[in-house]
Design a protein around this motif. Sequence first.
Motif, PDB file in Angstrom:
ATOM      1  N   UNK B  70      13.135 -16.396  -9.525  1.00 36.19           N
ATOM      2  CA  UNK B  70      12.663 -15.865  -8.240  1.00 36.19           C
ATOM      3  C   UNK B  70      11.156 -16.065  -8.057  1.00 36.19           C
ATOM      4  N   UNK B  73       5.416 -18.380  -9.969  1.00 37.48           N
ATOM      5  CA  UNK B  73       4.485 -18.714 -11.049  1.00 37.48           C
ATOM      6  C   UNK B  73       5.192 -19.001 -12.370  1.00 37.48           C
TER       7      UNK B  73
ATOM      8  N   UNK C  91      -1.113 -10.998  -0.469  1.00 32.86           N
ATOM      9  CA  UNK C  91      -0.591 -12.367  -0.380  1.00 32.86           C
ATOM     10  C   UNK C  91      -0.586 -12.943   1.018  1.00 32.86           C
ATOM     11  N   UNK C 130      -1.106  -8.923  -7.571  1.00 36.71           N
ATOM     12  CA  UNK C 130      -0.351 -10.169  -7.490  1.00 36.71           C
ATOM     13  C   UNK C 130      -0.608 -10.989  -8.765  1.00 36.71           C
ATOM     14  N   UNK C 131       0.346 -11.809  -9.127  1.00 38.28           N
ATOM     15  CA  UNK C 131       0.294 -12.531 -10.400  1.00 38.28           C
ATOM     16  C   UNK C 131      -0.916 -13.429 -10.544  1.00 38.28           C
ATOM     17  N   UNK C 171       2.393  -9.152 -10.640  1.00 38.93           N
ATOM     18  CA  UNK C 171       3.610  -9.857 -10.268  1.00 38.93           C
ATOM     19  C   UNK C 171       3.573 -11.249 -10.866  1.00 38.93           C
ATOM     20  N   UNK C 172       4.447 -12.115 -10.342  1.00 39.78           N
ATOM     21  CA  UNK C 172       4.499 -13.457 -10.906  1.00 39.78           C
ATOM     22  C   UNK C 172       4.673 -14.506  -9.808  1.00 39.78           C
ATOM     23  N   UNK C 173       4.112 -14.208  -8.648  1.00 39.49           N
ATOM     24  CA  UNK C 173       4.150 -15.212  -7.587  1.00 39.49           C
ATOM     25  C   UNK C 173       5.278 -14.981  -6.614  1.00 39.49           C
ATOM     26  N   UNK C 174       5.054 -14.117  -5.632  1.00 41.24           N
ATOM     27  CA  UNK C 174       6.056 -13.884  -4.600  1.00 41.24           C
ATOM     28  C   UNK C 174       5.415 -13.066  -3.487  1.00 41.24           C
ATOM     29  N   UNK C 176       6.850 -11.985  -0.901  1.00 44.43           N
ATOM     30  CA  UNK C 176       7.773 -10.954  -0.457  1.00 44.43           C
ATOM     31  C   UNK C 176       7.575  -9.629  -1.194  1.00 44.43           C
ATOM     32  N   UNK C 177       7.051  -9.709  -2.406  1.00 41.88           N
ATOM     33  CA  UNK C 177       6.871  -8.493  -3.195  1.00 41.88           C
ATOM     34  C   UNK C 177       5.795  -7.588  -2.580  1.00 41.88           C
ATOM     35  N   UNK C 192      12.411  -9.795  -6.355  1.00 46.09           N
ATOM     36  CA  UNK C 192      11.646  -9.098  -5.320  1.00 46.09           C
ATOM     37  C   UNK C 192      12.336  -9.101  -3.977  1.00 46.09           C
ATOM     38  N   UNK C 345       8.761 -21.044   2.247  1.00 45.83           N
ATOM     39  CA  UNK C 345       8.631 -21.020   0.786  1.00 45.83           C
ATOM     40  C   UNK C 345       8.778 -19.608   0.237  1.00 45.83           C
ATOM     41  N   UNK C 346       8.343 -18.633   1.013  1.00 44.06           N
ATOM     42  CA  UNK C 346       8.283 -17.265   0.505  1.00 44.06           C
ATOM     43  C   UNK C 346       9.472 -16.403   0.907  1.00 44.06           C
ATOM     44  N   UNK C 347      10.303 -16.891   1.820  1.00 48.49           N
ATOM     45  CA  UNK C 347      11.483 -16.112   2.194  1.00 48.49           C
ATOM     46  C   UNK C 347      12.291 -15.816   0.938  1.00 48.49           C
ATOM     47  N   UNK C 348      12.695 -14.581   0.784  1.00 45.52           N
ATOM     48  CA  UNK C 348      13.426 -14.248  -0.448  1.00 45.52           C
ATOM     49  C   UNK C 348      14.840 -14.791  -0.396  1.00 45.52           C
TER      50      UNK C 348
END
Lengths: 803, 169, 439
Positions: B70, B73, C91, C130-131, C171-174, C176-177, C192, C345-348
């Motif tokens: 998901x 990164x 973000x 954010x990541x 986080x790790x890159x999202x 949406x989070x 997320x 790209x970011x749509x969950x």
Amino acid sequence: MADVNFIVDGKQLTAPAGTLLIEACKSAGIEIPAFCYYPGLSLQAACRMCVVRIEKMPKLQTACTTPVAEGMVVQTETPEIAQARKATLQLLLGNHPLDCPVCDAGGECELQDMTFKYGAADSFYAEPKNHREEQKWSPVVYFDRPRCILCYRCVRMCGEGMDVFALGIQNRGSSSVIAPNVPAQMSPDDLPHVDCEQCGMCIDACPVGALTSGTYRYKTRPWEMNHVATVCTHCGDGCKTTLGVRSTSDGSEIVRGDNRDKSGINGDFLCNKGRYAFDFANHEGRITQPLVRQTNGEFKSVSWEVALDLVGKKFRELRDTRGGKSIGVIGGNRLTNEEAYLLQKFARTVLGTNNIDHHRTADYVSFAQALAGQTNRTASLRDTLTAPSVLIVGGDPTIQAPGTAWNLRTNVRLNRAKLYIANSEPIKLRRQAKAFVQLSPFGYSALTSYLAGDDASASSAASDATGLSAFRDVVKSEENLLILIGSELRGADLRKLIAFGLTLPGAKFALLSDYANSRGAADMGLLPDMLPGYNPVGSSSPLATEYTANTTSGSLAPGLDMLEIFDAAGKGDLSALYVVNSNPVARYGVDAAALKNTFVVVQEMFLTETAALADVILPAANLYEKAGSVTNSYGDLQQVKKAGDRAGVRTDFEMIVRIADKMGTNMRALVPFGKGLRADMGQTRGAQSGEADRHSIWLTAQNLEPRLSPFDPLAILDEIQRLVPGYNILRLQLLSGNDQHLSPAAPAELVQITTRRDLVLPANDSLFTSGTLGRYSTMLSDLQHNESLRPSSLLTQIQTAAD
Amino acid sequence: MSTVANSIFSPELAARFDHLVTIYPLRRSALVPMLLYAQDELGYVSDAAVAEIAERIEILELDVRNVLSYYSMLRTKPAGKYNVQVCTNISCMLRGGYEILDHCKKTLGVGHKETAPDGVFSLEEVECIGACCWAPAMQINYDFHDDLTPEKVDVLFQMYRDGQGKDVK
Amino acid sequence: MPALVSHPDEVKVISRRFGMGAADIEKYIELDGYKAVQQAIANGPAWIIDTMKASGLRGRGGAGFPTGMKWSFVPKVSEKPKYVLVNGDESEPGTCKDHVIFLHDPHAVIEGTMIAGLAIGSKLGFIYLRGEYRYLLKIVEKAVADAYAKGFLGKNIFGTGVDFDIITQTGAGAYEVGEESALMESLEGKRGVPRIKPPFPAVVGLYGGPTVINNAETIANAPHILLMGGEAYAKLGTERNGGTRLFGISGHVERPGVYELPMGYSLRKAIYEVAGGIKDGKKLKAVVPGGASCPVLTADEIDVGLDFDQMGKAGTMLGSGGIVVLDETVSIVEFALRTIAFYQHESCGWCIPCREGTDWIKKTLTRVYNGGGSRKDVDNVQYLAENMMGRTFCPLGDAAAMPTLGFVKKFRKEFEEYIDGNRAGTPLITVEQLVGAGH
């Protein structure tokens, strides 16, 4: 909860507070479309198809997540809503392949239906659709990714419903994909696979053709099949399975099994065997002509007339020369009740022997005796879905009775039912259990003593004394407890456990057995010492009296049981053996030589180990090729309907009747068909007259017509209903395809606690076996092979899973 | 606490993981940080890392993969020692983000999500990294580099090649 | 390290300690640090919430929900533990204000977290960055460790008998989070994907407990507000839009940077005076005023005050305060494509309208950008965006649809001319780069 009033599309409705709007509407006949919503599974609000307009809310709301509230005013079909749904469909169809003409789901596809309704046929997109190759996740589960609309039903079905968690969602956005638990790089063939119970519930839940069944895919179109709802042959749960049949040159072939309308006793559920393992019927090894062994030892095909003549003549001759007691009869666990009843009646009244038995997979005699005189103490399979608390002693429903396991998990999940488990193995259902006691090996006997109050038995029951003590305390405090008993409990132990349960208010019992009609076989008296309905041989019950009147030789003493029959054969005392739908030679490891001086007749589908020793093999139809009724482990009676057909084979019912006829039997005494049957042929009338034709009087009293043919199983059903205690059947219920719960407990005054031999031999089937029959299912073989490719890591993994 | 025998991680990281799963109200909360730290150490999240993390958190490997896939990164294939992440989102684009990306492609001889043969640098075009007011910007591993010009990028790459680049973890 | 900027029109509340080394706990204490939280302990939850309500502070993440009210929704008594959650998952393209707060004043975030915890009766706070902000996590981690060492965090803080703990993570890159319930999912170790609401986090949040979740800037304002008083803070801004906020001005301006301006400050002045006007003397074409999700304003529409209500009236949003300025050289077709590529790209992927809608808009605009478009495509893009609006599972669908609608409605002529071969603007993305755009 209290009811609330609300208005939907101008209709004033009422529903309990907290009811989801989508369900409340459904109850009122207002269908709200949805892809992701599935009753009983967690809510998603992902597909946005169920949007409705609720007054005072700024946006359209999802009916699947909105609980009804007092005064709520809802519109479910307005131009605005239709447009929202249409737009959603247009978006889906943008990437969804329009291969409906070849798609398995074509004609049965929710996306098709909704597109039909909302008319989203126009496409705005010039870009090519995303294409991905289809994946074979297992022999029975195929995944066609482009067709997937990501409703997540399969993921929830597998996780929440099955407690298997083999499917997940990976990546995100438009790359999101349903992923199985064995990724390509972890697989020897570099393709993704699913390591699971192969139940196929994901396929069932899939609203489109993304998940398809290995047995059915690309075989036919839904509208080319007839759909016959019948009962699965494979385990004691008796789930309804709908068989799709198609005409072939030599009959009609079963091409699909599924849970088409979810109207059966099994609700939403069907396991892999009910779904896929119908294919034994189409196995190439099927015998389709009667075979008679020649003097050179080889089988030769003969006509039905020749074969039946031979059997009839031989049976009659051996009965008349060596006596009925020299003949043994073995019945099966997958016969209909009518066939089982007829078989034992034929044995007792025509062959004149009580030497009759079947492969017993649970001790129903002790069960019936322990519950003699009780009412409302036996549980239906349906109770497993609603009981507030359940105790399981022995057994492993997940494997042996998957429908039961499904119901229990659902009951725990949706109703917070309390599950207590005592087992010598750490069975998977313990994940849902409130309390689990791991018993010592063979600790069941000690457990029943301990439950009954014998504290000294604790140490032999389980090593965890504290846990055991707490377990007993909490179980004893339960009211309306459902007690599910595995086949480990027999004889005195079983009676002791039931006696303990009877001290709990409202407790109900069920004893789990292994095949479609294991229970029916016992109920119908395929036992050397018990007539139908657990009337002991030699008793003075009406049934026994009527039988005795018709018995050629006075068979008032119990006959030989399964093992004694083969012992007798070994000693040369068995003149004939009549095996109907059973493979005792393999199951009991019978020495072939034992039967060399016995005339052996076997009714079978295949050349089994037993059939191979026969003098005459009569090719038989299986449960999917005949009509009648079966009784599941719980005592739920259901109708079996003829789905498949194979030229050359006959039902066991017909064969028994034909053999009896060839023996010169008075057919009307064996099968009560036609008008006026017996000695006095109607000269006297009235229930008081012992000479009267009881059956005719009974039929008249029941408003039933006499049956016209001796081949009509309903003629025997009439007699079962008339004579077998507990089988007071509601015809309308049966014939409309519904289940009904029966509790044929032994008559109280006739209870004989004798030291019966324990002849229970659990089938020990796995998820992918089904006795001898299962060996002829290609799909089950494939699944066993598939399973052998991987070390079974699943169970160890799933048991540590946190949620 | 279930410490894992034969951990694939360094003793320091394994000890950190042992601790990490204990600090949250739910064990599973440690999952995302663990995946990041595992990637920092291994260069990517390997199948072995997935297996060990699943064991540590007591969830299915499938659950780990669902989460792993998901987040953008996290990667399941190795990247270069220095992963160059060039932002091309709106603020950076307006101030030459694509020019920087092109320059990196040319200089490093690799494209989006590719690693140079010597394994020193890999390149990635990324979405907004939160340096909009100092655009164009990029990250090399976790370090931010702002207000970039092709010349500044050259200097940076040389620094990293010479081993003078910071490497925050 | 990002350069600090300043302008005389700035009113420095939250940025008061920027550039003064306040990441060091001693320096922070010297600059009135950790005084507000001690007042909060002394005066109790009701006082904190009243002060926050009086301040008129509205959520700085973008939605602008009144903070004091949000805190007051948390039930006083709860079976499950309550939590404070700081949303530092910044973000939104065009937004880098939390970046500077974590960098220059991490203790303000910590102190604000404690204050929120005291207000709702929570003993555990989480600061989620954010990541990409790993180096900022290091700074926050050190600040938290220093606070523990001083006895400001942990058991019996300041010797008052109150306990409070803080856990930090990234986080790790999202994108949406950044949505509050998706952030909770992420913090619970899951994908997320947002949760169904209701229930709202104030009732059922993290780990099922009542949870206050606030943007990092919102939280970092709390100590300042308690120290200066709610009314005093409110007075800095406009009606129902209390105080000041950080505006990140980026794109084609002479002096991009993060500025603290009073609520209601003129957008025109922010661009032309505070940020020094359009870069290289070019003309202004358009402004995306509050992060990428806000509908674009044309050059004629910038005489508007920077607060939630005035921006709403102007048909756009104040959003996250990220003002992205576009000069005359920008092709709106290209800018619209880059914007939707981000949301695609970011749509969950959870719901159909967002997952499929962003994808099809991106595909269509890509084709248009490549020269393969027809005028019907502009209608299609508008139709798609209109049918995403208000129909998605979470606000990301709206965030993608709103700017798209703004572009095609306000610049429809430019789209049509582009399609006809008359292309305005200087291309920034080459056709080869399109493949990568939004990856």
